[in-house]
Scaffold this motif. Structure first.
Motif, PDB file in Angstrom:
ATOM      1  N   ILE A 183      11.081 -85.090  65.928  1.00  0.00           N
ATOM      2  CA  ILE A 183      11.273 -84.748  64.515  1.00  0.00           C
ATOM      3  C   ILE A 183      10.235 -83.729  64.047  1.00  0.00           C
ATOM      4  N   ASN A 184       9.019 -83.844  64.569  1.00  0.00           N
ATOM      5  CA  ASN A 184       7.924 -82.958  64.164  1.00  0.00           C
ATOM      6  C   ASN A 184       7.801 -81.690  65.007  1.00  0.00           C
ATOM      7  N   SER A 185       8.717 -81.470  65.928  1.00  0.00           N
ATOM      8  CA  SER A 185       8.587 -80.356  66.866  1.00  0.00           C
ATOM      9  C   SER A 185       8.816 -79.007  66.193  1.00  0.00           C
ATOM     10  N   LYS A 186       8.292 -77.973  66.823  1.00  0.00           N
ATOM     11  CA  LYS A 186       8.452 -76.612  66.313  1.00  0.00           C
ATOM     12  C   LYS A 186       9.915 -76.185  66.309  1.00  0.00           C
ATOM     13  N   GLY A 187      10.653 -76.622  67.330  1.00  0.00           N
ATOM     14  CA  GLY A 187      12.068 -76.259  67.408  1.00  0.00           C
ATOM     15  C   GLY A 187      12.871 -76.781  66.239  1.00  0.00           C
ATOM     16  N   ILE A 188      12.587 -78.015  65.827  1.00  0.00           N
ATOM     17  CA  ILE A 188      13.279 -78.609  64.675  1.00  0.00           C
ATOM     18  C   ILE A 188      12.851 -77.909  63.393  1.00  0.00           C
ATOM     19  N   TYR A 189      11.557 -77.735  63.221  1.00  0.00           N
ATOM     20  CA  TYR A 189      11.043 -77.088  62.009  1.00  0.00           C
ATOM     21  C   TYR A 189      11.637 -75.690  61.839  1.00  0.00           C
ATOM     22  N   SER A 190      11.764 -74.953  62.929  1.00  0.00           N
ATOM     23  CA  SER A 190      12.263 -73.571  62.847  1.00  0.00           C
ATOM     24  C   SER A 190      13.693 -73.511  62.341  1.00  0.00           C
ATOM     25  N   VAL A 191      14.490 -74.547  62.639  1.00  0.00           N
ATOM     26  CA  VAL A 191      15.866 -74.582  62.134  1.00  0.00           C
ATOM     27  C   VAL A 191      15.864 -74.694  60.612  1.00  0.00           C
ATOM     28  N   PHE A 192      15.087 -75.622  60.075  1.00  0.00           N
ATOM     29  CA  PHE A 192      15.052 -75.819  58.624  1.00  0.00           C
ATOM     30  C   PHE A 192      14.391 -74.642  57.906  1.00  0.00           C
ATOM     31  N   LYS A 193      13.535 -73.945  58.598  1.00  0.00           N
ATOM     32  CA  LYS A 193      12.888 -72.775  58.018  1.00  0.00           C
ATOM     33  C   LYS A 193      13.898 -71.662  57.745  1.00  0.00           C
ATOM     34  N   ASN A 194      15.032 -71.706  58.412  1.00  0.00           N
ATOM     35  CA  ASN A 194      16.085 -70.706  58.182  1.00  0.00           C
ATOM     36  C   ASN A 194      16.826 -70.909  56.866  1.00  0.00           C
ATOM     37  N   ILE A 195      16.717 -72.116  56.281  1.00  0.00           N
ATOM     38  CA  ILE A 195      17.421 -72.364  55.011  1.00  0.00           C
ATOM     39  C   ILE A 195      16.475 -72.688  53.863  1.00  0.00           C
ATOM     40  N   PHE A 196      15.267 -73.152  54.178  1.00  0.00           N
ATOM     41  CA  PHE A 196      14.314 -73.546  53.142  1.00  0.00           C
ATOM     42  C   PHE A 196      13.051 -72.686  53.206  1.00  0.00           C
ATOM     43  N   LYS A 197      12.488 -72.399  52.033  1.00  0.00           N
ATOM     44  CA  LYS A 197      11.238 -71.629  51.989  1.00  0.00           C
ATOM     45  C   LYS A 197      10.057 -72.458  52.460  1.00  0.00           C
ATOM     46  N   ASN A 198       9.993 -73.706  51.995  1.00  0.00           N
ATOM     47  CA  ASN A 198       8.866 -74.578  52.327  1.00  0.00           C
ATOM     48  C   ASN A 198       9.370 -75.938  52.808  1.00  0.00           C
ATOM     49  N   PRO A 199       9.881 -76.011  54.052  1.00  0.00           N
ATOM     50  CA  PRO A 199      10.429 -77.278  54.531  1.00  0.00           C
ATOM     51  C   PRO A 199       9.362 -78.321  54.836  1.00  0.00           C
ATOM     52  N   GLU A 200       9.641 -79.533  54.395  1.00  0.00           N
ATOM     53  CA  GLU A 200       8.787 -80.685  54.671  1.00  0.00           C
ATOM     54  C   GLU A 200       9.676 -81.809  55.201  1.00  0.00           C
ATOM     55  N   ILE A 201       9.114 -82.654  56.050  1.00  0.00           N
ATOM     56  CA  ILE A 201       9.892 -83.756  56.610  1.00  0.00           C
ATOM     57  C   ILE A 201      10.266 -84.751  55.510  1.00  0.00           C
ATOM     58  N   PHE A 202      11.544 -85.078  55.445  1.00  0.00           N
ATOM     59  CA  PHE A 202      12.059 -86.082  54.523  1.00  0.00           C
ATOM     60  C   PHE A 202      11.732 -87.458  55.094  1.00  0.00           C
ATOM     61  N   GLU A 203      11.530 -88.420  54.235  1.00  0.00           N
ATOM     62  CA  GLU A 203      11.053 -89.726  54.689  1.00  0.00           C
ATOM     63  C   GLU A 203      12.031 -90.447  55.602  1.00  0.00           C
ATOM     64  N   ILE A 204      13.337 -90.220  55.440  1.00  0.00           N
ATOM     65  CA  ILE A 204      14.325 -90.973  56.208  1.00  0.00           C
ATOM     66  C   ILE A 204      14.953 -90.105  57.299  1.00  0.00           C
ATOM     67  N   CYS A 205      14.548 -90.359  58.535  1.00  0.00           N
ATOM     68  CA  CYS A 205      15.127 -89.746  59.726  1.00  0.00           C
ATOM     69  C   CYS A 205      15.445 -90.893  60.677  1.00  0.00           C
ATOM     70  N   THR A 206      16.652 -90.914  61.232  1.00  0.00           N
ATOM     71  CA  THR A 206      17.108 -92.121  61.918  1.00  0.00           C
ATOM     72  C   THR A 206      17.824 -91.830  63.230  1.00  0.00           C
ATOM     73  N   PHE A 207      17.425 -92.534  64.277  1.00  0.00           N
ATOM     74  CA  PHE A 207      18.178 -92.554  65.535  1.00  0.00           C
ATOM     75  C   PHE A 207      19.396 -93.443  65.351  1.00  0.00           C
ATOM     76  N   ARG A 208      20.527 -93.012  65.899  1.00  0.00           N
ATOM     77  CA  ARG A 208      21.757 -93.793  65.775  1.00  0.00           C
ATOM     78  C   ARG A 208      22.405 -93.976  67.146  1.00  0.00           C
ATOM     79  N   ALA A 209      22.882 -95.178  67.399  1.00  0.00           N
ATOM     80  CA  ALA A 209      23.565 -95.494  68.651  1.00  0.00           C
ATOM     81  C   ALA A 209      24.952 -96.030  68.320  1.00  0.00           C
TER      82      ALA A 209
END
Length: 256
Positions: free
Chosen positions: A81-107
């Motif tokens: 969730i904290n990786s550069k690859g993930i952050y770079s995706v959100f940087k394409n749509i948001f000026k100042n992306p920050e991790i949202f509190e709810i991130c969930t693995f699903r099976a």
């Protein structure tokens, strides 16, 4: 990929995410936790093929809960969730992306009804929450595929549904407010069916209607589908929308 579609259509369709190291460690973690409950197999298979293998028998509620808890509390998921690859995706749509509190693995596993979600908008949950860390945030959800998905076990998105309003949502036992009501905008022409390879994702707006693909088979599908809902929000933006009077009343009642 065309990130403008996040704002035009309400989502960006399937794209590759550059997270090779982080997702491999997570895939290995999943395999280590499930290798004894999937069918007998050649341990020399590559990792992705191993986490695609079907279960020997339908996993119990206890096994599903333990898997969910282990992965959702793992460093492997946190690092992804904290990786550069993930952050770079959100940087394409948001000026100042920050991790949202709810991130969930699903099976998604056989006969586990709680993993099948009806049509809903993510903002429906955030709107009613008393948690100030998720209220009034312009978030986006990346639905990241861990072991691939097909048209029978993936998700569906409704094109343009982010342009309307926040619908009234009713409560679903074991899930929360995950059933949007009075949906007269959905038809076969505006439903987008998602199909992914491992490490591919879709990215969607918090007002975009989406759901799990309903079970269509008489027999349980013994093949697992693993994914992660990764969310970031834009510190520089606010989400502006209208909602129903009924849903506003629900919010007031929950505050009491």
């Amino acid at each position: 990929m065309d990130y403008e579609n996040f704002f035009k259509l309400g989502f960006v369709n399937e794209f590759n995410v550059e997270i090779n190291k982080e997702i491999t460690l997570l895939q290995q973690k999943i395999y280590d936790l499930t290798k004894n409950i999937i069918i007998d197999h050649d341990t020399n298979l590559n990792l992705i093929e191993k986490i695609k293998l079907p279960f020997k028998e339908i996993p119990s509620e206890k096994i599903w809960s333990e898997l969910m808890n282990e992965i959702n509390s793992s460093n492997e998921l946190k690092n992804l969730i904290n990786s550069k690859g993930i952050y770079s995706v959100f940087k394409n749509i948001f000026k100042n992306p920050e991790i949202f509190e709810i991130c969930t693995f699903r099976a998604r596993i056989p006969n586990q009804k709680r993993v099948i979600y009806n049509w809903h908008q993510d903002e429906g949950t955030w709107f009613l929450s008393k948690n100030k860390k998720i209220n009034n945030k312009f978030s986006a959800t990346m639905w990241l595929s861990i072991n691939g998905s097909n048209y029978n076990n993936s998700i569906q998105l409704v094109k343009g549904s982010h342009n309307g309003k926040l619908f009234n949502h009713s409560y679903v036992d074991g899930q929360g407010y995950f059933k949007a009501e009075n949906l007269n905008i959905i038809n076969n022409s505006n439903i987008y069916n998602v199909k992914t390879s491992p490490s591919q994702a879709v990215l969607f707006h918090p007002l975009t209607l989406h759901r799990s693909v309903p079970n269509a088979q008489d027999k349980p599908d013994m093949y697992p589908r693993y994914s992660v809902d990764i969310r970031y929000y834009d510190k520089s933006s606010k989400l502006d929308y209208k909602t129903t009077l009924l849903f506003k009343l629900k919010k007031l009642i929950k505050k009491l």
